[in-house]
Enzyme design. Structure first.
Site, mmCIF file in Angstrom:
data_model
loop_
_atom_site.group_PDB
_atom_site.id
_atom_site.type_symbol
_atom_site.label_atom_id
_atom_site.label_comp_id
_atom_site.label_asym_id
_atom_site.label_seq_id
_atom_site.Cartn_x
_atom_site.Cartn_y
_atom_site.Cartn_z
ATOM 1 N N HIS A 271 0.850 -1.204 -0.330
ATOM 2 C CA HIS A 271 -0.060 -0.136 0.069
ATOM 3 C C HIS A 271 0.926 1.442 0.520
ATOM 4 C CE1 HIS A 271 -3.552 -2.664 0.241
ATOM 5 N NE2 HIS A 271 -2.870 -2.942 2.065
ATOM 6 N N ASP A 322 -4.582 -8.817 -2.927
ATOM 7 C CA ASP A 322 -5.269 -8.421 -1.627
ATOM 8 C C ASP A 322 -6.056 -9.089 -1.062
ATOM 9 O OD1 ASP A 322 -5.099 -7.041 1.128
ATOM 10 O OD2 ASP A 322 -4.736 -5.515 0.144
HETATM 11 C C1 NGQ Z 1 -5.162 -8.229 6.154
HETATM 12 N N1 NGQ Z 1 -6.445 -6.112 4.817
HETATM 13 O O1 NGQ Z 1 -4.737 -8.284 6.713
HETATM 14 O O2 NGQ Z 1 -6.218 -8.899 5.706
HETATM 15 C C2 NGQ Z 1 -5.720 -6.431 6.333
HETATM 16 C C3 NGQ Z 1 -6.778 -6.005 7.497
HETATM 17 C C4 NGQ Z 1 -5.166 -5.515 8.989
HETATM 18 C C5 NGQ Z 1 -5.957 -5.043 4.382
HETATM 19 N N2 NGQ Z 1 -4.947 -4.053 5.593
HETATM 20 C C6 NGQ Z 1 -5.968 -6.610 8.586
HETATM 21 N N3 NGQ Z 1 -5.898 -4.291 3.236
HETATM 22 O O3 NGQ Z 1 -4.726 -4.513 8.517
HETATM 23 O O4 NGQ Z 1 -5.482 -4.978 10.491
HETATM 24 ZN ZN ZN Z 2 -2.951 -7.154 3.091
#
Ligand code: NGQ
Ligand code: ZN
Length: 455
Positions: A271, A322
């Site tokens: 990101h 993602d």
């Molecule tokens: C994840 N997803 O690890 O799936 C994360 C959400 C977090 C994104 N960052 C969980 N898009 O970041 O705490």
């Molecule tokens: Zn991720």
């Protein structure tokens, strides 16, 4: 393997550019010879337009199972954080068989979209409530099995996750299935290497989840486990994360990481949405890859990456799917450009210089950056793995195109059905746009979802 397989393309994008009437011979999964301006041999497969396969550098495969199920407005304002609560509810139900079925479906779709390798940022390690499985690599083995069923090459990135916020805050109950300490993570990495040992071309890297989930001491402790492999981390995706990081350390996330970790070409910062100019420049100069996930970043309301400045300093970027809410190589690249156009009220923002194609610039960047982030080489060249995508040269969106106009039309003007074949390590996985295992993988996925989503 017997006789060498010959593939003939009307035109193909080779490592040194477009060529016409290209004949490749494949041997043991690699490109053995490349001829240009030659007719097809009598036994050659004729394959339209040839492109190198692209690496999808960031996936949470299980999230494919909740795609489209978080698009209903809640009571307060919806945000990344409310989405995360729904995602945690979904992940809590997933057993090893379920993970394998969902990941196989996601990977089949990735291959059909033109991705020939996936970086699986894998953090669902333990049973419900955080209870250990008999084998700490149980879930890693399920990811490996799914990759095997789909034929996609795997760079497995087992995630280190230990805390619920900056400064070592305790993790919440919903995060129990993700947690390790540095010692158990060491075991997880060993088990993950074992889990992928039988998979052709598979690699293992490491993935400290985010600065929210890892303390500085833990980061230092786990970095040697990368053993020269890739290091991936989520960073600066949401403004709240930037504010929390400032409150904790006085520095912004990317600023903190660049000052406190040995960030170099092996790293992928996923990101990196919220950076000020100095961070953008220093990240570019570090040689690390910015792992952009335009569809997910749009879906989650993250924000828009500072692409022009990053590219001005020759920063490396790649593409990831993602959350897998939608799996499309062309659409990731299109949205990357369109986000920039909408923000800057300009056109052809990602084109590298005047008189260059935006599609080609996006494709080249994603090809090189994706491969770098996943620890492999890229492009169609003698000796390289035969990871190839073919487009239908007679598709209305592609007729009468040549050279970079093909990529511009594939990315900006094609809807569906432009991809015809996909080969990974010389094995044909997709014909006429359909993965050879599509039906069986989808049937198992369907049974799994019926059960998981039953009221
Ligand atoms: C994840 N997803 O690890 O799936 C994360 C959400 C977090 C994104 N960052 C969980 N898009 O970041 O705490
Ligand atoms: Zn991720």
């Amino acid at each position: 393997m017997g006789a060498r397989l010959g593939l003939h393309f009307t035109t193909a994008l080779l490592q040194d550019g477009w060529a016409k009437d290209v004949r490749l011979t494949l041997d043991h999964g690699c490109i053995a010879t490349i001829e240009r301006d030659v007719a097809a041999g009598p036994d050659d497969e004729r394959a339209g337009i040839g492109l190198p396969g692209i690496a999808n550098l960031h996936s949470h495969a299980f999230q494919r199972g909740m795609a489209g199920l978080a698009e209903r407005r809640g009571k307060g304002g919806d945000s990344f954080w409310t989405w995360r609560t729904l995602m945690y509810r979904f992940v809590d139900r997933i057993a090893p068989d379920d993970l394998e079925a969902i990941a196989a479906q996601a990977y089949v779709e990735m291959v059909e979209a033109g991705f020939t390798r996936v970086g699986e940022f894998h953090y669902l390690h333990h049973d419900q409530g955080g209870r250990a499985y008999g084998n700490i690599g149980e879930m890693a083995a399920r990811i490996a099995a799914a990759a095997d069923q789909s034929g996609i090459a795997l760079t497995l990135l087992p995630v280190f996750y230990a805390h619920g916020g900056f400064g070592g805050a305790a993790a919440g109950a919903a995060q129990a299935r993700f947690l390790n300490d540095p010692d158990s993570y060491d075991e997880l990495i060993t088990a993950s290497r074992r889990a992928v040992a039988g998979l052709d071309g598979a690699l293992v890297g490491i993935a400290p989840h985010s600065l929210r989930a890892v303390t500085p001491d833990e980061l230092t402790a786990i970095l040697p486990l990368a053993d020269r492999g890739p290091v991936h981390i989520h960073i600066a995706e949401q403004t709240r994360e930037v504010e929390d990081c400032m409150a904790w350390s006085g520095a912004r996330p990317v600023e903190w990481l660049l000052a406190n970790a040995p960030v170099d070409r092996r790293w992928c910062l996923v990101h990196a949405t919220h950076m000020v100019d100095g961070e953008t420049k220093r990240l570019a100069l570090s040689g690390a890859v910015a792992g952009l996930c335009p569809i997910t970043e749009a879906n989650l309301g993250d924000g828009i990456f500072h692409a022009p400045k990053f590219r001005m300093y020759e920063g490396h970027l790649g593409i990831g799917s993602d959350s897998n809410v939608l799996i499309s190589l062309a659409e990731e690249l299109r949205l990357l450009e369109y986000g920039q156009r909408l923000k800057r009220r300009a056109r052809n923002v990602m084109a590298r210089r005047a008189n260059t194609s935006t599609g080609r610039s996006l494709f080249d960047a994603a090809l090189a950056g994706g491969a770098q982030a996943l620890g492999v080489s890229s492009g169609l060249a003698v000796g390289a793995p035969a990871d190839i995508v073919s487009l239908k040269s007679d598709h209305p969106a592609l007729v009468a195109r040549s050279g970079d106009d093909i990529l511009d039309s594939f990315i900006f003007a094609g809807a569906h059905g432009l991809i015809s074949g996909v080969w990974r390590a010389g094995v044909r996985l997709v014909s006429d746009g359909v993965h050879h295992q599509r039906a069986s993988v989808a049937a198992r996925y369907g049974r799994t979802l019926e059960r998981l989503l039953a009221p």
